[in-house]
Scaffold this active site. Structure first.
Site, PDB file in Angstrom:
ATOM      1  N   ASP A   1       0.810  -1.211   0.000  1.00  0.00           N
ATOM      2  CA  ASP A   1       0.000   0.000   0.000  1.00  0.00           C
ATOM      3  C   ASP A   1       0.853   1.274   0.000  1.00  0.00           C
ATOM      4  O   ASP A   1       1.437   1.640   1.030  1.00  0.00           O
ATOM      5  CB  ASP A   1      -0.899  -0.040   1.254  1.00  0.00           C
ATOM      6  CG  ASP A   1      -1.696   1.228   1.432  1.00  0.00           C
ATOM      7  OD1 ASP A   1      -2.074   1.529   2.585  1.00  0.00           O
ATOM      8  OD2 ASP A   1      -1.921   1.937   0.429  1.00  0.00           O
TER       9      ASP A   1
ATOM     10  N   ASP B   1      -2.315   5.618  -4.989  1.00  0.00           N
ATOM     11  CA  ASP B   1      -2.502   4.736  -3.842  1.00  0.00           C
ATOM     12  C   ASP B   1      -2.768   3.303  -4.287  1.00  0.00           C
ATOM     13  O   ASP B   1      -3.896   2.947  -4.660  1.00  0.00           O
ATOM     14  CB  ASP B   1      -3.675   5.258  -2.988  1.00  0.00           C
ATOM     15  CG  ASP B   1      -3.852   4.420  -1.732  1.00  0.00           C
ATOM     16  OD1 ASP B   1      -4.740   4.745  -0.919  1.00  0.00           O
ATOM     17  OD2 ASP B   1      -3.104   3.437  -1.563  1.00  0.00           O
TER      18      ASP B   1
HETATM   19  C1  LIG Z   1      -5.969  -1.247   2.670  1.00  0.00           C
HETATM   20  C2  LIG Z   1      -6.772  -0.092   3.284  1.00  0.00           C
HETATM   21  N1  LIG Z   1      -7.264   0.745   2.181  1.00  0.00           N
HETATM   22  C3  LIG Z   1      -8.365   0.401   1.420  1.00  0.00           C
HETATM   23  O1  LIG Z   1      -8.723   1.150   0.508  1.00  0.00           O
HETATM   24  C4  LIG Z   1      -9.129  -0.845   1.670  1.00  0.00           C
HETATM   25  C5  LIG Z   1      -9.943  -0.946   2.804  1.00  0.00           C
HETATM   26  N2  LIG Z   1     -10.666  -2.065   2.969  1.00  0.00           N
HETATM   27  C6  LIG Z   1     -10.627  -3.072   2.051  1.00  0.00           C
HETATM   28  C7  LIG Z   1     -11.435  -4.293   2.268  1.00  0.00           C
HETATM   29  N3  LIG Z   1      -9.829  -3.018   0.936  1.00  0.00           N
HETATM   30  C8  LIG Z   1      -9.079  -1.929   0.745  1.00  0.00           C
HETATM   31  N4  LIG Z   1      -8.249  -1.872  -0.338  1.00  0.00           N
HETATM   32  C9  LIG Z   1      -8.214  -3.037  -1.224  1.00  0.00           C
HETATM   33  C10 LIG Z   1      -7.122  -2.887  -2.224  1.00  0.00           C
HETATM   34  C11 LIG Z   1      -5.986  -3.637  -2.326  1.00  0.00           C
HETATM   35  C12 LIG Z   1      -5.272  -3.184  -3.429  1.00  0.00           C
HETATM   36  C13 LIG Z   1      -6.001  -2.185  -3.959  1.00  0.00           C
HETATM   37  O2  LIG Z   1      -7.138  -1.983  -3.194  1.00  0.00           O
HETATM   38  C14 LIG Z   1      -6.584   2.032   1.902  1.00  0.00           C
HETATM   39  C15 LIG Z   1      -6.658   2.975   3.106  1.00  0.00           C
HETATM   40  C16 LIG Z   1      -5.918   4.280   2.811  1.00  0.00           C
HETATM   41  C17 LIG Z   1      -4.506   4.019   2.395  1.00  0.00           C
HETATM   42  N5  LIG Z   1      -4.447   3.119   1.260  1.00  0.00           N
HETATM   43  C18 LIG Z   1      -5.136   1.825   1.497  1.00  0.00           C
END
Ligand SMILES: CCN(C(=O)c1cnc(C)nc1NCc1ccco1)[C@H]1CCCNC1
Length: 338
Positions: free
Chosen positions: A38, A224
Site C-alpha cells: 500500500d 494509492d
Molecule cells: C488497505 C486499506 N485501504 C483500502 O482502501 C481498503 C480498505 N478495505 C478493504 C477491504 N480493501 C481496501 N483496499 C483493497 C485494495 C488492495 C489493493 C487495492 O485496493 C486504503 C486505506 C488508505 C490508504 N491506502 C489503502
C-alpha cells in the site's frame, strides 16, 4: 537473498479487480500473511493472536502468534491507524519479515482491534505500507527502507502491475528493485513527487470527454496502490457522475449496463501527459442474481485541508498504467500496462 540481477518479483492475487495482495512471512518458523502493498500508508500491520474473539474481522484472518516465533522481540508500544474507510488498533512487536525472499528485522503492529467495516470484506490479512518514512506512525522505519539499506536492489525503486482480468494469472506483480517488461509496453513518463514525502503528484486537470471539468487550477493526486477505486472531492465526483448518468445507491455509483459503451473517457492530466480511462477501465461489470450490475469505480471522498482536497488514483488506474515508484529520484513513472 540471491536476488536475480537485483530485482525481486512477488506475484499478487487479484480478488474481483478490487483487492490485490501478496504473501509475506513473519517470524521463525515462518507465519504466512496476505498483505496489500500500500503506497497510501507506511506501516506494516497484521492481525494478532491476542485479538479479541469479538473482533470478527480479526478472527476471520491469519493471526501472528509471537509465542511461536523464536526471533520475536517484544516492544508493546500502542499503535492505532485511521483510514477514511476504517481503523486498526494494537501494539508494536518486532520480528523477521520476509518480502520477496528478502529478510528484514521489522517493527510492525499486531492488530488487536479491526473495525468490522471494511475489514470483514478484506480477503487480505494485513497491510504493508510502501509509503515514505515520514508518513509512518510511531516513526517506524518502513519495510522498503530496511530493504534499501541492505543494498541488494539494482535500483531503489519498486513497481506494481495489477491485472484487469480476474481470471488472468498472476493477478498482479510487485517488483522490488526494478520493473517487469512483461507487463508494460512503450516507455515510462516520469513525474516528480511533491516535496511532501508522500506518493503524491500535482495534477493539472480532470477532463470528461474533451471538456476539462475539474482541477483546472491544479490539485493533488495521491497514487494509492492500496485503494480499489478513484476518489475525488465529493462535489466534483457527483458532477462527474451526473455527466455520465450514474446513480448513487448504498454501494456506490451505478450505470445501466446498456449505456456502458457510450460512456466518455475520463482523462487525468499529470506531468504534461493525459492519462485516459475508458469505460472498460472504470466500469466494474458484475453479474449478480438480479442481473448485470455496472458499478462506476469512482467514489466521492472529502479529505479535509491541509491534506485535501485531493484525488486518489487507485487500483483501477494502476491496472491501466503500470506504475514505478522511484525513491532514488522521488518520482513516479507510468507506462501503458499490457
Ligand atoms: C488497505 C486499506 N485501504 C483500502 O482502501 C481498503 C480498505 N478495505 C478493504 C477491504 N480493501 C481496501 N483496499 C483493497 C485494495 C488492495 C489493493 C487495492 O485496493 C486504503 C486505506 C488508505 C490508504 N491506502 C489503502
Amino acid at each position: 537473498a540471491d536476488t536475480n540481477n537485483g530485482t525481486v518479483p512477488t506475484p499478487l492475487t487479484n480478488y474481483l479487480d478490487t483487492q490485490y495482495f501478496g504473501e509475506i512471512s513473519i517470524g521463525s518458523p515462518a507465519q504466512m500473511f496476505n498483505v496489500v502493498f500500500d503506497t497510501g500508508s507506511a506501516n506494516l500491520w497484521v492481525p494478532s493472536q491476542s485479538c479479541s474473539p469479538f473482533s470478527t474481522a480479526c478472527f476471520t484472518h491469519n493471526r501472528y502468534d509471537a509465542s511461536k516465533s523464536r526471533t520475536y522481540i517484544e516492544n508493546g508500544t500502542g499503535f492505532s491507524i485511521q483510514y477514511a474507510s476504517g481503523n486498526v488498533r494494537g501494539f508494536l512487536s518486532e520480528d523477521v519479515v520476509v518480502v520477496g525472499g528478502i529478510p528484514v528485522v521489522q517493527v510492525f503492529a499486531e492488530a488487536t482491534a479491526l473495525s468490522a467495516m471494511p475489514f470483514i470484506f478484506a480477503k487480505f490479512d494485513g497491510v504493508l505500507g510502501m509509503g515514505y518514512p515520514n508518513a509512518a506512525i510511531d516513526g517506524i522505519t518502513p519495510v522498503f527502507d530496511h530493504i534499501m539499506s541492505q543494498h541488494v536492489l539494482k535500483e531503489e525503486v519498486f513497481s506494481i502491475y495489477y491485472s484487469r482480468d480476474p481470471k488472468r494469472s498472476p493477478g498482479g506483480e510487485l517488483v522490488l528493485g526494478g520493473t517487469d517488461p512483461n507487463y508494460y509496453t512503450g516507455s515510462f513518463n516520469y513525474i516528480n513527487t511533491r516535496q511532501t514525502g508522500k506518493w503524491e503528484l500535482t495534477m493539472k486537470g480532470v477532463s470528461v470527454g474533451r471538456e476539462m471539468m475539474f482541477c483546472a487550477e491544479g490539485c493533488t493526486a495521491v497514487i494509492d496502490t492500496g485503494s480499489s477505486y478513484i476518489t475525488g472531492p465529493a462535489s466534483s465526483v457527483s458532477v462527474l457522475m451526473k455527466t455520465i448518468g450514474a446513480q448513487l445507491d448504498e454501494s456506490g455509483y451505478k450505470v445501466n449496463c446498456d449505456t456502458v459503451k457510450t460512456l466518455p473517457s475520463v482523462k487525468f492530466l499529470l506531468g504534461g501527459q493525459e492519462y485516459s480511462l475508458t469505460q472498460e477501465d472504470y466500469i466494474l461489470w458484475q453479474s449478480q442474481i438480479e442481473g448485470e450490475v455496472c458499478t462506476v469505480t469512482f467514489r466521492g471522498l472529502d479529505v479535509p485541508p491541509p491534506t485535501g482536497p485531493i484525488w486518489i488514483l487507485g487500483a483501477n488506474f494502476i491496472a491501466r498504467y503500470y506504475t514505478e515508484f522511484d525513491r532514488r529520484n522521488n518520482r513516479i513513472g507510468f507506462a501503458t500496462a499490457v
